[in-house]
Structures are given as structure tokens and as C-alpha cells.
Enzyme design. Structure first.
Site, PDB file in Angstrom:
ATOM      1  N   HIS A 206    -103.826 -62.000 -42.916  1.00 42.69           N
ATOM      2  CA  HIS A 206    -102.943 -61.057 -43.623  1.00 42.69           C
ATOM      3  C   HIS A 206    -103.446 -60.910 -45.060  1.00 42.69           C
ATOM      4  O   HIS A 206    -103.777 -61.905 -45.700  1.00 42.69           O
ATOM      5  CB  HIS A 206    -101.508 -61.596 -43.620  1.00 42.69           C
ATOM      6  N   CYS A 244    -101.976 -54.808 -43.448  1.00 44.50           N
ATOM      7  CA  CYS A 244    -100.599 -54.638 -43.947  1.00 44.50           C
ATOM      8  C   CYS A 244    -100.576 -53.542 -44.997  1.00 44.50           C
ATOM      9  O   CYS A 244    -101.114 -53.704 -46.097  1.00 44.50           O
ATOM     10  CB  CYS A 244    -100.086 -55.951 -44.514  1.00 44.50           C
ATOM     11  N   HIS A 271     -99.216 -54.316 -39.848  1.00 50.41           N
ATOM     12  CA  HIS A 271     -97.888 -54.261 -40.481  1.00 50.41           C
ATOM     13  C   HIS A 271     -97.796 -52.887 -41.116  1.00 50.41           C
ATOM     14  O   HIS A 271     -98.685 -52.517 -41.892  1.00 50.41           O
ATOM     15  CB  HIS A 271     -97.781 -55.288 -41.614  1.00 50.41           C
ATOM     16  N   ASP A 316     -92.597 -53.808 -41.392  1.00 49.14           N
ATOM     17  CA  ASP A 316     -92.644 -55.016 -42.228  1.00 49.14           C
ATOM     18  C   ASP A 316     -91.311 -55.121 -42.959  1.00 49.14           C
ATOM     19  O   ASP A 316     -90.287 -54.795 -42.381  1.00 49.14           O
ATOM     20  CB  ASP A 316     -93.873 -54.918 -43.139  1.00 49.14           C
ATOM     21  N   HIS A 317     -91.320 -55.537 -44.201  1.00 45.17           N
ATOM     22  CA  HIS A 317     -90.043 -55.729 -44.899  1.00 45.17           C
ATOM     23  C   HIS A 317     -89.221 -54.450 -44.914  1.00 45.17           C
ATOM     24  O   HIS A 317     -89.771 -53.360 -44.997  1.00 45.17           O
ATOM     25  CB  HIS A 317     -90.298 -56.137 -46.352  1.00 45.17           C
ATOM     26  N   TYR A 330     -85.792 -59.012 -44.249  1.00 47.20           N
ATOM     27  CA  TYR A 330     -85.885 -59.066 -42.781  1.00 47.20           C
ATOM     28  C   TYR A 330     -84.552 -58.826 -42.075  1.00 47.20           C
ATOM     29  O   TYR A 330     -84.156 -59.582 -41.196  1.00 47.20           O
ATOM     30  CB  TYR A 330     -86.509 -60.400 -42.347  1.00 47.20           C
TER      31      TYR A 330
HETATM   32  O1  LIG Z   1     -95.977 -59.952 -47.408  1.00 50.30           O
HETATM   33  C1  LIG Z   1     -96.104 -59.417 -46.297  1.00 50.30           C
HETATM   34  O2  LIG Z   1     -96.372 -58.227 -46.153  1.00 50.30           O
HETATM   35  C2  LIG Z   1     -95.973 -60.230 -45.085  1.00 50.30           C
HETATM   36  O3  LIG Z   1     -95.935 -59.662 -44.038  1.00 50.30           O
HETATM   37  C3  LIG Z   1     -96.042 -61.709 -45.245  1.00 50.30           C
HETATM   38  C4  LIG Z   1     -96.705 -62.362 -44.072  1.00 50.30           C
HETATM   39  O4  LIG Z   1     -95.735 -62.707 -43.157  1.00 50.30           O
HETATM   40  C5  LIG Z   1     -97.510 -63.606 -44.330  1.00 50.30           C
HETATM   41  O5  LIG Z   1     -98.152 -63.579 -45.550  1.00 50.30           O
HETATM   42  C6  LIG Z   1     -98.508 -63.769 -43.210  1.00 50.30           C
HETATM   43  O6  LIG Z   1     -99.062 -65.043 -43.200  1.00 50.30           O
HETATM   44 FE   LIG Z   2     -97.171 -57.698 -44.184  1.00 48.11          FE
END
Ligand SMILES: O=C(O)C(=O)C[C@H](O)[C@H](O)CO
Ligand SMILES: [Fe+2]
Length: 359
Positions: A206, A244, A271, A316-317, A330
Site C-alpha cells: 500500500h 490507493c 483502493h 476506502d475511507h 470506516y
Molecule cells: O490509508 C489508507 O488509504 C489505507 O487504506 C490504509 C491501509 O489500510 C494500510 O496502510 C495498509 O497496510
Molecule cells: Fe488505501
């Protein structure tokens, strides 16, 4: 694309597997054993417990996020070999139950980093917020106390038992330059990728969140060149990236559709999320919708569609909306809306492709 939803486990999440099952197009959970200390082997009984729970809702457990890397591996200490051995055992056990992708990160000390987990937005929701000026001024020890100790939920990467050693950790990193961190990453990959190959399980790093150095600590998975460098450290399809969009998107000079096109066959897991980056570089999490933030989610999904992406993806978030009490970033509602937005774009692109062929 194969949709998943991050789930923190029974008794450790406000969201149930039943909730996840009802999100359209969601095939699996993205999971981890959050109560196993970093560096220890994951016990088979506990892995099987999650498998049984997911099986009973017909959800897959193909993606694990994350098997975290012990600090001694990142620091390159002599004790790293024991921790790498434990990591290998965990890879083997996960492969034995059918896991296909392991997400991890290589950020020193801290995982993702924000100054405010509940920043009020103009629509009355709250979201994770990063503020440059505050990060410059803040004492990391104080922030750890605020974030790690006062929270209702234990957050991965913010384990109080690990961070109580913060001053020693900072001391140890004094000798670790970016170059040394790259060497330590290469050492780790050279040990684990052959195992991943043998067991058909893809390792997916990531990117650093945010993608720049904080508190003088080195951060290396930050842009296209560095992701390319990572993939070349061990040139195997089993050495991949969790692309991501929100982490990389915090730096507006990162062109994510371009990365998707270049690294297509090395992205087993994506992500997809949006953030709003302000002129001074601060950023806040927004809904997934393109026009709500600075990351062009439409172009990103289009790029995945163009390369014929068949890998795993998760929203993602998200923001905290409709009064939901949940883990920071989350919740159920905003991430479920995010999934529907991603499918909306994807399904439209599919329909357009079909009609191109039929005309
Ligand atoms: O910060 C983000 O975008 C994440 O998705 C955090 C991740 O879960 C994390 O750093 C993966 O190891
Ligand atoms: Fe992420």
C-alpha cells in the site's frame, strides 16, 4: 473488478457481515486478525474462524489487509529474520485457506496519518483531516496519546502497546535513510516473494499515506517512479501494489490513471476513494463522487475498465454520515454509497462497450 469491503472482525466492528452482504455487488471481506501483535504468526484456528464466519454469508476472504510488517524488518535489525520467518508462516497458512492477496505497507512507525479524525464538514458530516501546519508543530507523542489511547477503537497501525516505545523507535530510525529503507524492503521481498509465488498469493504494498515524509521519517512508496522501483526490486507478478487513489492523490502531481495503465498487471488490489486537497496542501476525505473532491474517480474507474481490470477493489475511507457511530473512516453508509458510485461508473462503461460492439 471484484468488490470487497473492509471488515475488522466480530466484536471489533460496528458493521455486521449481514450488512456487508446487502451492499450490491460485494463478494468478499477485506480482513485481518487485528488482535495478533505485529510480527507474530497468525494462528490457524483464528484464520479458520474468520473463514467460517465469512462462508456462512457466502462472502469470500480472498484479500487480507494487512499483515503488518514488524518494525525490526523495516529497520533492518538482525532480529528481522525471525520476524520474516513468522511472516512466511502466515503467508503459507493464508494460502492454505484460499487467500489470494496480502496488502501491507512499509511506512516507518506510523500507518496512515491525520490530525483530526472527526473534522466537521459543511454538510454536517465528519471526516478524517490532514493539516500541514499542525503536523509541523505537533509533538507526535501528544498525538499518539490522543489518537491511540483515547479512542474507542484500537486502530491498526496505532496500537498503544507498540507506540508506547515511541522514543526508542524514533531513535532507531535516526540511522535509517530512504536508501536504507529501500534496501530493507528489498531484503524482505527477496525472502517472501518466492514463497508467495510458490503458494499463488500476491503481495500488494500500500502506498504511504500521506505520500511524503512526516516527522523526519523516511517514506518511499509515494509516486510513480518509486512504485516502478518497488516493482523492479523483485520483478515478479507476485510483487504488486495496492493502488490507493486517496493516498497517492494527496499529492496532486500524482497522475493515477497513468499509473493504472503502466502497472495494470501488477495491481492485484485497488483502493478507490476521493479526497479534497486544498490550496495549502491540507486535505480532507470526501464522498467518492468525483465532483466532491480533487481525485478524478471517474477517470480512475475508466482507466481500470480500459485495462480490463479483473483484480480486487474496495472503497476506502468514507465520511461519518447520518449520525453513524463507527470506526474513524470506516462506517457502513458512506462506503456503501461509494461502492454504488463505483458500480454506476463501471456498469455504464460496460454498457457502452456492449453497444459499441452491437452497432
Ligand atoms: O490509508 C489508507 O488509504 C489505507 O487504506 C490504509 C491501509 O489500510 C494500510 O496502510 C495498509 O497496510
Ligand atoms: Fe488505501
Amino acid at each position: 473488478m471484484r468488490m470487497g469491503f473492509r471488515w475488522f472482525g466480530e466484536g471489533n466492528d460496528t458493521i455486521s457481515l449481514q450488512d456487508i452482504k446487502q451492499i450490491p455487488g460485494t463478494e468478499g471481506i477485506v480482513w485481518a486478525l487485528h488482535d495478533i501483535p505485529v510480527g507474530e504468526e497468525w494462528p490457524m484456528e483464528k484464520i479458520l474462524e474468520v473463514k467460517e464466519q465469512a462462508d456462512s454469508f457466502n462472502l469470500n476472504i480472498d484479500v487480507v489487509e494487512s499483515v503488518n510488517i514488524h518494525e525490526d524488518i523495516k529497520l533492518g535489525l538482525p532480529t528481522r529474520d525471525t520476524y520474516i520467518q513468522n511472516y512466511i508462516t502466515t503467508i503459507e497458512r493464508l494460502a492454505a485457506v484460499g487467500v489470494k492477496v496480502i496488502c501491507y505497507n512499509f511506512m516507518p512507525i506510523f500507518d496512515w496519518f491525520r490530525v483530526d479524525l472527526y473534522k466537521p464538514l459543511s454538510d454536517g458530516s465528519t471526516a478524517l483531516f490532514y493539516e500541514h501546519a499542525k503536523v509541523k508543530d505537533i509533538d507526535p507523542f501528544e498525538l499518539v496519546n490522543q489518537n491511540a489511547n483515547n479512542l474507542e477503537y484500537k486502530m491498526p497501525g496505532w496500537e498503544p502497546e507498540r507506540l508506547k516505545d515511541l522514543s526508542n523507535l524514533f531513535e532507531a530510525y535516526k540511522n535509517v535513510s530512504e536508501e536504507k529503507l529501500w534496501n530493507n524492503l528489498a531484503y524482505f521481498l527477496e525472502s517472501v516473494i518466492p514463497v508467495a509465488e510458490k503458494h499463488d498469493i500476491k503481495m500488494a504494498i500500500h502506498p504511504d499515506d500521506p505520500p511524503w515524509s512526516i516527522f523526519g521519517l523516511p517514506r518511499i512508496i509515494t509516486n510513480k517512479e518509486n512504485i516502478r522501483k518497488h516493482l523492479n526490486l523483485v520483478d515478479s507478478p507476485y510483487n504488486g501494489v495496492t493502488l490507493c487513489s486517496g493516498s497517492l492523490g494527496a499529492n496532486p502531481s500524482n497522475n493515477i490513471p497513468e499509473m493504472i495503465k503502466e502497472f495494470a498487471d501488477r495491481i492485484p488490489f485497488a483502493h478507490i476513494r476521493n479526497i479534497k486537497v486544498f490550496e495549502n496542501g491540507d486535505f480532507v476525505e470526501t464522498s467518492h463522487r468525483t465532483c466532491d473532491g480533487s481525485v478524478d474517480i471517474t477517470e480512475i474507474v475508466k482507466a481500470y475498465h480500459e485495462v480490463g481490470f479483473t483484480g480486487y477493489v474496495r472503497p476506502d475511507h468514507g465520511r461519518h454520515i447520518w449520525g453513524e457511530k463507527c470506526r474513524p473512516g470506516y462506517g457502513l453508509y458512506d462506503r456503501a454509497l461509494g461502492i454504488m458510485y463505483l458500480w454506476g461508473i463501471w456498469d455504464t462503461l460496460e454498457r457502452m462497450k456492449e453497444s459499441r460492439y452491437s452497432n
